[in-house]
Design a protein around this motif. Structure first.
Motif, PDB file in Angstrom:
ATOM      1  N   GLN A 269       0.814  -1.222   0.000  1.00 17.20           N
ATOM      2  CA  GLN A 269       0.000   0.000   0.000  1.00 17.20           C
ATOM      3  C   GLN A 269       0.849   1.275   0.000  1.00 17.20           C
ATOM      4  N   ASP A 270       2.093   1.165   0.478  1.00 13.09           N
ATOM      5  CA  ASP A 270       2.987   2.332   0.471  1.00 13.09           C
ATOM      6  C   ASP A 270       3.230   2.858  -0.949  1.00 13.09           C
TER       7      ASP A 270
ATOM      8  N   ALA B  64       5.405   0.783 -13.229  1.00 13.87           N
ATOM      9  CA  ALA B  64       4.902   0.884 -14.606  1.00 13.87           C
ATOM     10  C   ALA B  64       3.997  -0.305 -14.943  1.00 13.87           C
ATOM     11  N   SER B  65       4.338  -1.478 -14.441  1.00 22.05           N
ATOM     12  CA  SER B  65       3.530  -2.668 -14.743  1.00 22.05           C
ATOM     13  C   SER B  65       2.131  -2.551 -14.127  1.00 22.05           C
ATOM     14  N   VAL B  66       2.037  -1.894 -12.984  1.00 19.05           N
ATOM     15  CA  VAL B  66       0.737  -1.705 -12.328  1.00 19.05           C
ATOM     16  C   VAL B  66      -0.102  -0.693 -13.118  1.00 19.05           C
ATOM     17  N   ALA B  67       0.542   0.405 -13.517  1.00 22.81           N
ATOM     18  CA  ALA B  67      -0.170   1.429 -14.310  1.00 22.81           C
ATOM     19  C   ALA B  67      -0.675   0.820 -15.620  1.00 22.81           C
TER      20      ALA B  67
ATOM     21  N   ALA C  37      -4.981  -3.630  -8.974  1.00 24.28           N
ATOM     22  CA  ALA C  37      -5.871  -2.833  -9.830  1.00 24.28           C
ATOM     23  C   ALA C  37      -7.077  -2.289  -9.071  1.00 24.28           C
ATOM     24  N   SER C  38      -7.213  -2.679  -7.808  1.00 29.86           N
ATOM     25  CA  SER C  38      -8.344  -2.181  -7.006  1.00 29.86           C
ATOM     26  C   SER C  38      -8.007  -0.896  -6.250  1.00 29.86           C
ATOM     27  N   ARG C  39      -6.747  -0.466  -6.346  1.00 27.69           N
ATOM     28  CA  ARG C  39      -6.266   0.628  -5.509  1.00 27.69           C
ATOM     29  C   ARG C  39      -5.685   1.765  -6.350  1.00 27.69           C
ATOM     30  N   PRO C  40      -5.522   2.999  -5.859  1.00 28.39           N
ATOM     31  CA  PRO C  40      -5.885   3.438  -4.515  1.00 28.39           C
ATOM     32  C   PRO C  40      -7.399   3.429  -4.296  1.00 28.39           C
TER      33      PRO C  40
END
Ligand code: FNR
Length: 182
Positions: A49-50, A57-60, A94-97
């Protein structure tokens, strides 16, 4: 031009994954105005979460691919009577923030192959619980609990005739579900 882009999330990173093979068979069964894209989840970091304010980049990339889709299919094995950690990790990312989930409202389908006779039913049940919380309308019927056994795939790696007929009915129902929620 395709009207419906479907993101396909595979819950196994295994090279010869049955679930990836199943996911790869879906495009041939879809309607002409549907395109299917398998999303990469193997390069995501472990969710922390930090990092919400500065995602990798992979998350975006994952979030933008989901945002650009009109539906999501989860093709997953069952690990220890639940979903594999790699899949839960991708879902959490993909559920966050909070308030910025990419999943909300996307019509979902759940299907999976396992070597056990119950064919991922418990993993799917756990996954449905998560998807309900994420506000993803999820196709209820037909259910698709597939056991990996002789004849599921043919020598070329495509779905065998009998299994293709079964999966075709599931894809038809999912496509109708997506149109209904569009
Ligand atoms: C499994 N497998 C398994 N099968 C099942 O039906 N129920 C289960 O709870 C489990 N648990 C489980 C845990 C772990 C850590 C592994 C590695 C495997 C077996 C699983 O169905 C089999 O490995 C499939 O081949 C996995 O799917 P892929 O990787 O072929 O897509």
């Amino acid at each position: 031009m395709a009207e419906f882009k479907i993101a396909v999330v595979v819950g196994s990173l295994r090279r010869d994954s049955f679930n990836r093979r199943l996911a790869s068979a879906l495009p041939a069964l879809g309607p002409k105005d549907f395109v299917f894209k398998q999303l990469e989840i193997g390069d995501l970091p472990l969710y922390n979460q930090d990092d919400d304010a500065q995602p990798a980049a992979s998350v975006a990339r994952l979030k933008s691919e989901i945002a650009a889709s009109q539906g999501v299919i989860f093709v997953t094995p069952e690990y220890n009577r639940s979903v594999p950690g790699v899949l839960k990790n991708a879902i959490d990312h993909a559920s966050r923030p909070y308030g910025k989930s990419a999943w909300a409202g996307k019509p979902a389908g759940v299907i999976g192959v396992s070597v056990g006779a119950i064919g991922t039913s418990l993993a799917q049940q756990h996954l449905r619980n998560v998807l309900a919380y994420l506000d993803m309308p999820t196709l209820g019927q037909p259910e698709a609990f597939i056991q990996a056994k002789e004849g599921l795939f043919d020598a070329s790696g495509a779905l065998g005739a009998e299994s293709a007929g079964f999966v075709q009915k599931w894809v038809d129902a999912y496509a109708a579900w997506v149109r209904r929620h569009a």
